[in-house]
Scaffold this motif. Structure first.
Motif, PDB file in Angstrom:
ATOM      1  N   VAL A 117       1.270  -1.216   0.076  1.00 26.92           N
ATOM      2  CA  VAL A 117      -0.020  -0.112  -0.112  1.00 26.92           C
ATOM      3  C   VAL A 117       0.905   1.076  -0.080  1.00 26.92           C
ATOM      4  CG1 VAL A 117      -1.763   1.251   1.258  1.00 26.92           C
ATOM      5  CG2 VAL A 117      -1.376  -1.315   1.696  1.00 26.92           C
ATOM      6  N   GLY A 118       0.744   2.387  -1.264  1.00 28.69           N
ATOM      7  CA  GLY A 118       1.976   3.298  -1.161  1.00 28.69           C
ATOM      8  C   GLY A 118       2.690   2.716  -1.287  1.00 28.69           C
ATOM      9  N   GLU A 119       4.316   2.904  -0.381  1.00 32.08           N
ATOM     10  CA  GLU A 119       5.479   2.028   0.306  1.00 32.08           C
ATOM     11  C   GLU A 119       5.308   1.387   1.411  1.00 32.08           C
ATOM     12  OE1 GLU A 119       8.244   3.785  -2.152  1.00 32.08           O
ATOM     13  OE2 GLU A 119       6.522   4.626  -3.061  1.00 32.08           O
ATOM     14  N   ARG A 120       4.487   1.149   1.610  1.00 35.35           N
ATOM     15  CA  ARG A 120       4.667   0.263   2.937  1.00 35.35           C
ATOM     16  C   ARG A 120       4.513  -1.512   2.174  1.00 35.35           C
ATOM     17  NH1 ARG A 120       5.325   0.593   8.515  1.00 35.35           N
ATOM     18  NH2 ARG A 120       4.378  -1.846   9.202  1.00 35.35           N
ATOM     19  N   ARG A 121       5.242  -2.016   2.325  1.00 35.29           N
ATOM     20  CA  ARG A 121       5.900  -3.322   2.587  1.00 35.29           C
ATOM     21  C   ARG A 121       4.672  -4.215   3.372  1.00 35.29           C
ATOM     22  NH1 ARG A 121       5.695  -1.452  -1.936  1.00 35.29           N
ATOM     23  NH2 ARG A 121       6.657  -1.697  -3.589  1.00 35.29           N
ATOM     24  N   ARG A 122       3.914  -5.187   2.944  1.00 31.86           N
ATOM     25  CA  ARG A 122       3.724  -6.382   4.556  1.00 31.86           C
ATOM     26  C   ARG A 122       3.852  -7.510   3.582  1.00 31.86           C
ATOM     27  NH1 ARG A 122       1.445  -4.382   9.066  1.00 31.86           N
ATOM     28  NH2 ARG A 122       1.815  -6.110   9.580  1.00 31.86           N
ATOM     29  N   ALA A 123       4.280  -9.110   4.214  1.00 32.32           N
ATOM     30  CA  ALA A 123       4.259  -9.581   3.467  1.00 32.32           C
ATOM     31  C   ALA A 123       3.706 -11.319   5.159  1.00 32.32           C
ATOM     32  CB  ALA A 123       5.269 -10.179   3.047  1.00 32.32           C
ATOM     33  N   VAL A 124       3.604 -12.486   4.548  1.00 34.16           N
ATOM     34  CA  VAL A 124       3.304 -13.324   5.317  1.00 34.16           C
ATOM     35  C   VAL A 124       3.817 -14.656   4.409  1.00 34.16           C
ATOM     36  CG1 VAL A 124       0.571 -14.205   4.346  1.00 34.16           C
ATOM     37  CG2 VAL A 124       1.446 -14.275   6.810  1.00 34.16           C
ATOM     38  N   GLU A 125       4.340 -15.893   5.519  1.00 35.93           N
ATOM     39  CA  GLU A 125       4.556 -17.081   4.779  1.00 35.93           C
ATOM     40  C   GLU A 125       4.468 -17.538   5.708  1.00 35.93           C
ATOM     41  OE1 GLU A 125       8.207 -19.597   3.026  1.00 35.93           O
ATOM     42  OE2 GLU A 125       8.731 -17.435   3.278  1.00 35.93           O
ATOM     43  N   VAL A 126       3.237 -19.231   5.425  1.00 40.96           N
ATOM     44  CA  VAL A 126       2.776 -20.214   6.041  1.00 40.96           C
ATOM     45  C   VAL A 126       3.664 -21.355   5.340  1.00 40.96           C
ATOM     46  CG1 VAL A 126       0.871 -21.562   6.374  1.00 40.96           C
ATOM     47  CG2 VAL A 126       0.911 -19.113   5.825  1.00 40.96           C
ATOM     48  N   PRO A 127       4.719 -20.953   6.528  1.00 41.07           N
ATOM     49  CA  PRO A 127       5.531 -22.930   6.915  1.00 41.07           C
ATOM     50  C   PRO A 127       4.927 -24.205   5.377  1.00 41.07           C
ATOM     51  CG  PRO A 127       6.022 -21.566   8.845  1.00 41.07           C
ATOM     52  CD  PRO A 127       4.199 -21.366   8.570  1.00 41.07           C
ATOM     53  N   ARG A 128       5.889 -24.875   5.518  1.00 44.99           N
ATOM     54  CA  ARG A 128       5.599 -26.333   4.932  1.00 44.99           C
ATOM     55  C   ARG A 128       4.591 -27.087   5.124  1.00 44.99           C
ATOM     56  NH1 ARG A 128       5.844 -28.086   0.021  1.00 44.99           N
ATOM     57  NH2 ARG A 128       7.500 -26.168  -0.948  1.00 44.99           N
ATOM     58  N   PRO A 129       4.790 -27.350   6.826  1.00 45.91           N
ATOM     59  CA  PRO A 129       4.136 -28.200   7.563  1.00 45.91           C
ATOM     60  C   PRO A 129       2.114 -27.393   7.945  1.00 45.91           C
ATOM     61  CG  PRO A 129       6.366 -27.680   8.380  1.00 45.91           C
ATOM     62  CD  PRO A 129       6.382 -26.242   7.789  1.00 45.91           C
ATOM     63  N   HIS A 130       2.880 -26.238   7.640  1.00 44.49           N
ATOM     64  CA  HIS A 130       0.975 -25.893   8.412  1.00 44.49           C
ATOM     65  C   HIS A 130       0.272 -25.967   6.667  1.00 44.49           C
ATOM     66  CE1 HIS A 130       2.628 -25.409  12.013  1.00 44.49           C
ATOM     67  NE2 HIS A 130       3.162 -24.817  12.285  1.00 44.49           N
ATOM     68  N   LEU A 131       0.299 -25.642   5.607  1.00 42.70           N
ATOM     69  CA  LEU A 131      -0.299 -25.621   4.495  1.00 42.70           C
ATOM     70  C   LEU A 131      -1.599 -26.599   4.185  1.00 42.70           C
ATOM     71  CD1 LEU A 131       2.660 -24.861   1.647  1.00 42.70           C
ATOM     72  CD2 LEU A 131       1.209 -23.865   2.346  1.00 42.70           C
ATOM     73  N   ALA A 132      -1.626 -27.242   5.175  1.00 43.64           N
ATOM     74  CA  ALA A 132      -2.844 -27.863   4.787  1.00 43.64           C
ATOM     75  C   ALA A 132      -3.974 -26.806   5.705  1.00 43.64           C
ATOM     76  CB  ALA A 132      -2.770 -29.418   5.211  1.00 43.64           C
ATOM     77  N   LYS A 133      -3.054 -26.739   6.612  1.00 43.73           N
ATOM     78  CA  LYS A 133      -4.040 -25.914   6.759  1.00 43.73           C
ATOM     79  C   LYS A 133      -4.640 -24.431   6.480  1.00 43.73           C
ATOM     80  CE  LYS A 133      -2.020 -26.485  11.365  1.00 43.73           C
ATOM     81  NZ  LYS A 133      -1.113 -26.030  12.575  1.00 43.73           N
ATOM     82  N   LEU A 134      -3.884 -23.752   6.110  1.00 43.12           N
ATOM     83  CA  LEU A 134      -4.558 -22.774   4.928  1.00 43.12           C
ATOM     84  C   LEU A 134      -5.278 -23.225   3.894  1.00 43.12           C
ATOM     85  CD1 LEU A 134      -4.214 -20.060   3.087  1.00 43.12           C
ATOM     86  CD2 LEU A 134      -1.840 -20.916   3.178  1.00 43.12           C
ATOM     87  N   ARG A 135      -5.160 -24.649   3.426  1.00 41.78           N
ATOM     88  CA  ARG A 135      -5.506 -25.182   1.696  1.00 41.78           C
ATOM     89  C   ARG A 135      -7.329 -25.549   2.664  1.00 41.78           C
ATOM     90  NH1 ARG A 135      -0.409 -28.005   0.252  1.00 41.78           N
ATOM     91  NH2 ARG A 135       0.610 -26.434  -0.630  1.00 41.78           N
ATOM     92  N   ARG A 136      -7.406 -25.605   4.057  1.00 44.88           N
ATOM     93  CA  ARG A 136      -8.783 -26.147   4.386  1.00 44.88           C
ATOM     94  C   ARG A 136      -9.412 -25.031   4.496  1.00 44.88           C
ATOM     95  NH1 ARG A 136     -13.110 -29.056   4.777  1.00 44.88           N
ATOM     96  NH2 ARG A 136     -13.907 -29.543   6.789  1.00 44.88           N
ATOM     97  N   PHE A 137      -8.572 -23.937   5.267  1.00 45.50           N
ATOM     98  CA  PHE A 137      -9.115 -22.795   5.654  1.00 45.50           C
ATOM     99  C   PHE A 137     -10.317 -21.810   3.988  1.00 45.50           C
ATOM    100  CE2 PHE A 137      -9.546 -18.032   3.941  1.00 45.50           C
ATOM    101  CZ  PHE A 137     -10.454 -17.526   6.118  1.00 45.50           C
ATOM    102  N   ALA A 138      -9.335 -22.115   2.439  1.00 46.66           N
ATOM    103  CA  ALA A 138      -9.691 -21.999   1.224  1.00 46.66           C
ATOM    104  C   ALA A 138     -10.684 -23.054   1.259  1.00 46.66           C
ATOM    105  CB  ALA A 138      -8.647 -21.746   0.425  1.00 46.66           C
ATOM    106  N   GLU A 139     -10.631 -24.383   1.308  1.00 40.29           N
ATOM    107  CA  GLU A 139     -11.377 -25.372   0.751  1.00 40.29           C
ATOM    108  C   GLU A 139     -12.929 -24.765   2.265  1.00 40.29           C
ATOM    109  OE1 GLU A 139     -12.658 -29.226   2.555  1.00 40.29           O
ATOM    110  OE2 GLU A 139     -11.199 -29.055   1.345  1.00 40.29           O
ATOM    111  N   LEU A 140     -13.368 -24.383   3.671  1.00 41.74           N
ATOM    112  CA  LEU A 140     -14.481 -23.717   4.469  1.00 41.74           C
ATOM    113  C   LEU A 140     -14.998 -22.408   3.672  1.00 41.74           C
ATOM    114  CD1 LEU A 140     -12.386 -25.453   7.269  1.00 41.74           C
ATOM    115  CD2 LEU A 140     -14.486 -25.976   6.701  1.00 41.74           C
ATOM    116  N   CYS A 141     -13.938 -21.731   3.169  1.00 40.29           N
ATOM    117  CA  CYS A 141     -14.073 -20.622   2.921  1.00 40.29           C
ATOM    118  C   CYS A 141     -14.949 -19.948   1.804  1.00 40.29           C
ATOM    119  CB  CYS A 141     -13.785 -19.664   3.252  1.00 40.29           C
ATOM    120  SG  CYS A 141     -13.087 -19.308   4.878  1.00 40.29           S
ATOM    121  N   SER A 142     -14.643 -20.618   0.658  1.00 38.03           N
ATOM    122  CA  SER A 142     -15.236 -21.312  -0.738  1.00 38.03           C
ATOM    123  C   SER A 142     -16.504 -20.967  -0.678  1.00 38.03           C
ATOM    124  CB  SER A 142     -14.154 -22.125  -1.648  1.00 38.03           C
ATOM    125  OG  SER A 142     -13.258 -21.781  -1.897  1.00 38.03           O
ATOM    126  N   GLY A 143     -17.045 -20.282  -2.060  1.00 39.33           N
ATOM    127  CA  GLY A 143     -18.559 -20.653  -2.248  1.00 39.33           C
ATOM    128  C   GLY A 143     -19.064 -21.138  -2.850  1.00 39.33           C
TER     129      GLY A 143
END
Length: 143
Positions: A117-143
């Motif tokens: 946003v403008g000159e400001r940068r933010r980033a996040v990285e979900v480590p490999r051992p936790h990617l299944a949680k991110l994918r489950r989140f996406a599955e539960l949220c998808s419409g």
């Protein structure tokens, strides 16, 4: 000697929880789904994704770091990018992403998301051992 110890204790408190205390936790019930980078059982948060189940919209929050400025955010993951409106509340940068958008799919695939946003940068990285949680989140949220 006591002053030195007090100074070290003060610095340790300002440093926050040790890195080993941070984890990724998935919370899900009928009303809400959340994936948090947190220190469990404390108010310490770095990043959250939240949604209403099957809504197709993920609410993204970056905590700390001064929040930054509100405005149009450029969101990137892998080769995909999107533009989203961001807001700042207290010390938190917030925006929303559609879960079917290619940028969210790329994030779910490799766990890395960046926001500018403008000159400001933010980033996040979900480590490999936790990617299944991110994918489950996406599955539960998808419409």
């Amino acid at each position: 000697m006591i002053a030195s110890f007090a100074g070290l204790a003060f610095l340790a408190m300002q440093a926050g929880p040790p890195e080993t205390a941070w984890t990724w936790t998935l919370y899900a019930d009928e009303a809400r789904v959340a994936l948090a980078n947190e220190v469990p059982d404390t108010p310490n948060l770095r990043f959250t994704l939240e949604c209403d189940p099957a809504s197709g919209v993920a609410r993204v929050s970056f905590y700390g770091g001064g929040g930054g400025e509100a405005g149009m955010a450029r969101v990137t993951a892998g080769e995909a990018s999107a533009v989203a409106e961001s807001t700042v509340e207290h010390d938190t940068l917030k925006l929303a992403l559609r879960t079917e958008h290619p940028v969210f799919a790329a994030f779910a695939a490799d766990g890395r998301l960046a926001v500018a946003v403008g000159e400001r940068r933010r980033a996040v990285e979900v480590p490999r051992p936790h990617l299944a949680k991110l994918r489950r989140f996406a599955e539960l949220c998808s419409g």
